[in-house]
Scaffold this motif. Sequence first.
Motif, PDB file in Angstrom:
ATOM      1  N   VAL A 163       0.876  -1.167   0.000  1.00 22.32           N
ATOM      2  CA  VAL A 163       0.000   0.000   0.000  1.00 22.32           C
ATOM      3  C   VAL A 163       0.916   1.220   0.000  1.00 22.32           C
ATOM      4  CG1 VAL A 163      -1.957  -1.130   1.136  1.00 22.32           C
ATOM      5  CG2 VAL A 163      -0.164  -0.107   2.524  1.00 22.32           C
ATOM      6  N   PHE A 164       0.339   2.427   0.088  1.00 21.96           N
ATOM      7  CA  PHE A 164       1.192   3.608   0.133  1.00 21.96           C
ATOM      8  C   PHE A 164       0.669   4.619   1.133  1.00 21.96           C
ATOM      9  CE2 PHE A 164      -1.896   4.878  -3.087  1.00 21.96           C
ATOM     10  CZ  PHE A 164      -2.106   6.229  -2.830  1.00 21.96           C
ATOM     11  N   TYR A 165       1.575   5.516   1.526  1.00 18.81           N
ATOM     12  CA  TYR A 165       1.201   6.617   2.409  1.00 18.81           C
ATOM     13  C   TYR A 165       1.736   7.913   1.827  1.00 18.81           C
ATOM     14  CZ  TYR A 165       5.917   6.202   4.571  1.00 18.81           C
ATOM     15  OH  TYR A 165       7.266   6.151   4.810  1.00 18.81           O
ATOM     16  N   LYS A 166       1.076   8.993   2.173  1.00 19.33           N
ATOM     17  CA  LYS A 166       1.400  10.307   1.620  1.00 19.33           C
ATOM     18  C   LYS A 166       2.381  11.047   2.527  1.00 19.33           C
ATOM     19  CE  LYS A 166      -3.020  10.727  -0.720  1.00 19.33           C
ATOM     20  NZ  LYS A 166      -4.246  11.500  -0.893  1.00 19.33           N
ATOM     21  N   LYS A 211      12.487  10.554  -0.522  1.00 24.32           N
ATOM     22  CA  LYS A 211      11.135  10.206  -0.956  1.00 24.32           C
ATOM     23  C   LYS A 211      10.946   8.725  -1.241  1.00 24.32           C
ATOM     24  CE  LYS A 211      10.152  14.712  -2.904  1.00 24.32           C
ATOM     25  NZ  LYS A 211       9.718  15.454  -4.082  1.00 24.32           N
ATOM     26  N   MET A 212      12.022   7.992  -1.479  1.00 25.16           N
ATOM     27  CA  MET A 212      11.913   6.569  -1.796  1.00 25.16           C
ATOM     28  C   MET A 212      12.098   5.771  -0.511  1.00 25.16           C
ATOM     29  SD  MET A 212      11.012   6.630  -4.785  1.00 25.16           S
ATOM     30  CE  MET A 212      11.014   7.700  -6.197  1.00 25.16           C
ATOM     31  N   VAL A 213      11.057   5.791   0.306  1.00 27.51           N
ATOM     32  CA  VAL A 213      11.090   5.172   1.627  1.00 27.51           C
ATOM     33  C   VAL A 213       9.880   4.269   1.814  1.00 27.51           C
ATOM     34  CG1 VAL A 213      12.451   7.021   2.680  1.00 27.51           C
ATOM     35  CG2 VAL A 213       9.960   7.189   2.646  1.00 27.51           C
ATOM     36  N   ALA A 214       9.903   3.506   2.898  1.00 31.95           N
ATOM     37  CA  ALA A 214       8.798   2.598   3.189  1.00 31.95           C
ATOM     38  C   ALA A 214       8.715   2.318   4.680  1.00 31.95           C
ATOM     39  CB  ALA A 214       8.992   1.278   2.438  1.00 31.95           C
ATOM     40  N   LEU A 241       4.672   1.589   1.049  1.00 30.42           N
ATOM     41  CA  LEU A 241       5.577   2.432   0.271  1.00 30.42           C
ATOM     42  C   LEU A 241       5.187   3.897   0.366  1.00 30.42           C
ATOM     43  CD1 LEU A 241       5.578   0.243  -2.969  1.00 30.42           C
ATOM     44  CD2 LEU A 241       7.394   0.353  -1.246  1.00 30.42           C
ATOM     45  N   SER A 242       6.175   4.774   0.241  1.00 25.34           N
ATOM     46  CA  SER A 242       5.854   6.189   0.104  1.00 25.34           C
ATOM     47  C   SER A 242       5.058   6.341  -1.190  1.00 25.34           C
ATOM     48  CB  SER A 242       7.137   7.022   0.030  1.00 25.34           C
ATOM     49  OG  SER A 242       7.870   6.705  -1.143  1.00 25.34           O
ATOM     50  N   GLN A 243       4.237   7.369  -1.253  1.00 26.19           N
ATOM     51  CA  GLN A 243       3.450   7.594  -2.465  1.00 26.19           C
ATOM     52  C   GLN A 243       4.376   7.740  -3.679  1.00 26.19           C
ATOM     53  OE1 GLN A 243       0.830  10.986  -2.262  1.00 26.19           O
ATOM     54  NE2 GLN A 243      -0.142  10.512  -4.189  1.00 26.19           N
ATOM     55  N   ASP A 244       5.523   8.374  -3.479  1.00 26.11           N
ATOM     56  CA  ASP A 244       6.483   8.556  -4.574  1.00 26.11           C
ATOM     57  C   ASP A 244       7.003   7.208  -5.078  1.00 26.11           C
ATOM     58  OD1 ASP A 244       7.135  11.681  -4.605  1.00 26.11           O
ATOM     59  OD2 ASP A 244       6.885  11.034  -2.531  1.00 26.11           O
ATOM     60  N   ILE A 275       6.091   2.362  -9.551  1.00 28.70           N
ATOM     61  CA  ILE A 275       5.858   0.989 -10.023  1.00 28.70           C
ATOM     62  C   ILE A 275       4.396   0.670 -10.306  1.00 28.70           C
ATOM     63  CG2 ILE A 275       7.937   0.081  -8.934  1.00 28.70           C
ATOM     64  CD1 ILE A 275       6.094  -1.090  -6.714  1.00 28.70           C
ATOM     65  N   ALA A 276       3.476   1.544  -9.852  1.00 29.06           N
ATOM     66  CA  ALA A 276       2.053   1.231 -10.011  1.00 29.06           C
ATOM     67  C   ALA A 276       1.210   2.505 -10.051  1.00 29.06           C
ATOM     68  CB  ALA A 276       1.586   0.341  -8.861  1.00 29.06           C
ATOM     69  N   ASP A 277      -0.014   2.329 -10.482  1.00 24.18           N
ATOM     70  CA  ASP A 277      -0.991   3.413 -10.510  1.00 24.18           C
ATOM     71  C   ASP A 277      -1.530   3.595  -9.086  1.00 24.18           C
ATOM     72  OD1 ASP A 277      -3.175   5.103 -10.873  1.00 24.18           O
ATOM     73  OD2 ASP A 277      -4.052   3.910 -12.480  1.00 24.18           O
ATOM     74  N   THR A 278      -1.402   4.785  -8.539  1.00 23.77           N
ATOM     75  CA  THR A 278      -1.859   5.019  -7.161  1.00 23.77           C
ATOM     76  C   THR A 278      -3.370   4.822  -7.017  1.00 23.77           C
ATOM     77  OG1 THR A 278      -1.955   7.399  -7.579  1.00 23.77           O
ATOM     78  CG2 THR A 278       0.035   6.543  -6.494  1.00 23.77           C
TER      79      THR A 278
END
Length: 129
Positions: A29-32, A47-50, A106-109, A114-117
């Motif tokens: 999933v992602f977070y903003k 920005k490339m964090v998780a 994953l971070s939103q960035d 890799i995928a469509d948010t």
Amino acid sequence: MGIEMKVLVIVSMVLSLTSVVSAIQGKAVFYKPPYFPSACSNQDQGKMVAGVSDALWNNGGACGKSYRVKCIGGANLAPHPCKEGTSVVVKVVDYCKAGCQGIINLSQDAFSTIADTDAGIIKVEFNEA
């Protein structure tokens, strides 16, 4: 085919199988933003964090580890969620608390690389980078 070539082919096959076996699969999933402060650091880690769930957290032992993540499919009805041929390397900086929808958050960035948010949740394959 000479003996050297046969050995090279066998070694190549074993190495490729080893990388497949070591890959972890799960949901992401992602977070903003903002991405800090976090459970691992009070400093900006980029920005490339998780964040990771209990499956990887290891009492904070996951902090600072890097993973190469690749989208391998949808986890819901969103059509074509993956951006084919892409992967992203993320650094673990946070903990995805109980109730986390994925093994990796994953971070939103990073997610959007890799995928469509709009998919919101995807199936991923990842291993330590």
